[in-house]
Design a protein around this motif. Structure first.
Motif, PDB file in Angstrom:
ATOM      1  N   SER A   1      27.382 -11.919  21.109  1.00 26.23           N
ATOM      2  CA  SER A   1      28.743 -11.958  20.506  1.00 26.23           C
ATOM      3  C   SER A   1      28.962 -10.740  19.806  1.00 26.23           C
ATOM      4  O   SER A   1      28.213 -10.016  19.450  1.00 26.23           O
ATOM      5  N   MET A   2      30.156 -10.724  19.195  1.00 24.09           N
ATOM      6  CA  MET A   2      30.731  -9.587  18.219  1.00 24.09           C
ATOM      7  C   MET A   2      29.864  -9.499  17.028  1.00 24.09           C
ATOM      8  O   MET A   2      29.441  -8.495  16.427  1.00 24.09           O
TER       9      MET A   2
ATOM     10  N   THR B   1      22.545   4.477  17.711  1.00 24.81           N
ATOM     11  CA  THR B   1      23.197   3.343  17.646  1.00 24.81           C
ATOM     12  C   THR B   1      24.401   3.045  18.611  1.00 24.81           C
ATOM     13  O   THR B   1      24.264   1.724  18.979  1.00 24.81           O
ATOM     14  N   ALA B   2      24.798   3.714  19.310  1.00 26.66           N
ATOM     15  CA  ALA B   2      25.525   3.603  20.368  1.00 26.66           C
ATOM     16  C   ALA B   2      24.880   2.883  21.397  1.00 26.66           C
ATOM     17  O   ALA B   2      25.376   2.057  21.992  1.00 26.66           O
ATOM     18  N   ASP B   3      23.838   3.347  21.919  1.00 25.15           N
ATOM     19  CA  ASP B   3      23.003   2.625  22.820  1.00 25.15           C
ATOM     20  C   ASP B   3      22.715   1.468  22.371  1.00 25.15           C
ATOM     21  O   ASP B   3      22.818   0.215  23.474  1.00 25.15           O
ATOM     22  N   THR B   4      22.321   0.941  21.323  1.00 22.31           N
ATOM     23  CA  THR B   4      21.884  -0.235  20.611  1.00 22.31           C
ATOM     24  C   THR B   4      23.296  -1.069  20.997  1.00 22.31           C
ATOM     25  O   THR B   4      23.170  -2.272  21.405  1.00 22.31           O
TER      26      THR B   4
ATOM     27  N   ALA C   1      25.554  -7.123  13.589  1.00 19.58           N
ATOM     28  CA  ALA C   1      24.525  -7.204  13.086  1.00 19.58           C
ATOM     29  C   ALA C   1      23.541  -6.016  13.566  1.00 19.58           C
ATOM     30  O   ALA C   1      22.624  -5.676  12.793  1.00 19.58           O
ATOM     31  N   SER C   2      23.409  -5.959  14.837  1.00 21.03           N
ATOM     32  CA  SER C   2      22.914  -4.633  15.481  1.00 21.03           C
ATOM     33  C   SER C   2      23.020  -3.522  14.866  1.00 21.03           C
ATOM     34  O   SER C   2      22.004  -2.489  14.811  1.00 21.03           O
ATOM     35  N   ILE C   3      24.194  -3.362  14.845  1.00 19.24           N
ATOM     36  CA  ILE C   3      24.548  -1.829  14.033  1.00 19.24           C
ATOM     37  C   ILE C   3      24.052  -1.479  12.631  1.00 19.24           C
ATOM     38  O   ILE C   3      23.441  -0.610  12.648  1.00 19.24           O
TER      39      ILE C   3
ATOM     40  N   LYS D   1      17.031   1.000  10.604  1.00 17.30           N
ATOM     41  CA  LYS D   1      15.695   1.447  11.244  1.00 17.30           C
ATOM     42  C   LYS D   1      15.855   2.993  11.250  1.00 17.30           C
ATOM     43  O   LYS D   1      14.706   3.611  11.251  1.00 17.30           O
ATOM     44  N   THR D   2      16.830   3.627  11.061  1.00 11.45           N
ATOM     45  CA  THR D   2      16.997   4.707  11.443  1.00 11.45           C
ATOM     46  C   THR D   2      17.234   5.726  10.202  1.00 11.45           C
ATOM     47  O   THR D   2      17.165   7.057  10.138  1.00 11.45           O
ATOM     48  N   LYS D   3      17.344   5.324   9.200  1.00 16.15           N
ATOM     49  CA  LYS D   3      17.495   5.704   7.795  1.00 16.15           C
ATOM     50  C   LYS D   3      16.083   6.618   7.346  1.00 16.15           C
ATOM     51  O   LYS D   3      15.058   6.202   7.418  1.00 16.15           O
TER      52      LYS D   3
END
Length: 172
Positions: A65-66, A52-55, A71-73, A79-81
């Protein structure tokens, strides 16, 4: 022509992640999501955090944009769930390909960049420094992962930068 140091550092980050996934495949499967007392409760949750941090930081480097980063977070969490080790390895591989595409196509890895964080404010820095941050963050949490593996009675693998350099020099 010599590779930019930020590219080599990112290659090191990928090398470490790959070494870690290879080691995890050698160990009993149940250690991946066994709860233990550490910074994160499981190896799986630590990997989700790194991913998540790398994303997030790829989005920052791309000057998204923030709203796009937020949204990517959410997308990364979805995706990782409940993903197993092999699925996480594939997610890391795809993300590293996204990074490598971005970094290899960026003309100036030393360009100034000024991300604005909603809590911490504006940061005037350089793209290459953000790459260094991604690598440092990954290194820190791979240390957590090593401790988690050792807590469960197994040895981990060395991922010091110098071992990467030795391996790199032996393939030339």
């Amino acid at each position: 022509m010599k590779k930019h140091h930020a590219l080599q550092l990112y290659d090191y980050h990928v090398w470490c992640n790959n070494k870690f996934f290879l080691r995890m495949k050698e160990l009993p499967k149940d250690i991946y999501d066994r709860e233990i007392r550490n910074v994160f409760p499981t190896i799986a949750e630590t990997l989700v955090h790194i991913y998540t941090a790398d994303t997030i930081w790829l989005g920052v480097m791309q000057e998204n944009s923030m709203e796009e980063i937020q949204a990517s977070i959410a997308h990364a969490h979805e995706k990782t769930k409940k993903k197993g080790l092999e699925e996480m390895e594939k997610l890391f591989q795809h993300l590293s390909e996204d990074y490598q595409y971005f970094l290899n196509n960026e003309r100036n890895l030393d360009k100034e960049i000024s991300p604005v964080h909603p809590q911490f404010g504006r940061l005037d820095t350089y793209l290459s420094e953000l790459v260094q941050h991604v690598v440092n963050h990954g290194t820190y949490h791979r240390g957590n992962l090593t401790a988690m593996i050792r807590q469960q009675g197994y040895s981990s693998i060395p991922t010091d930068y110098v071992f990467y350099l030795y391996e790199l020099s032996s393939t030339k």
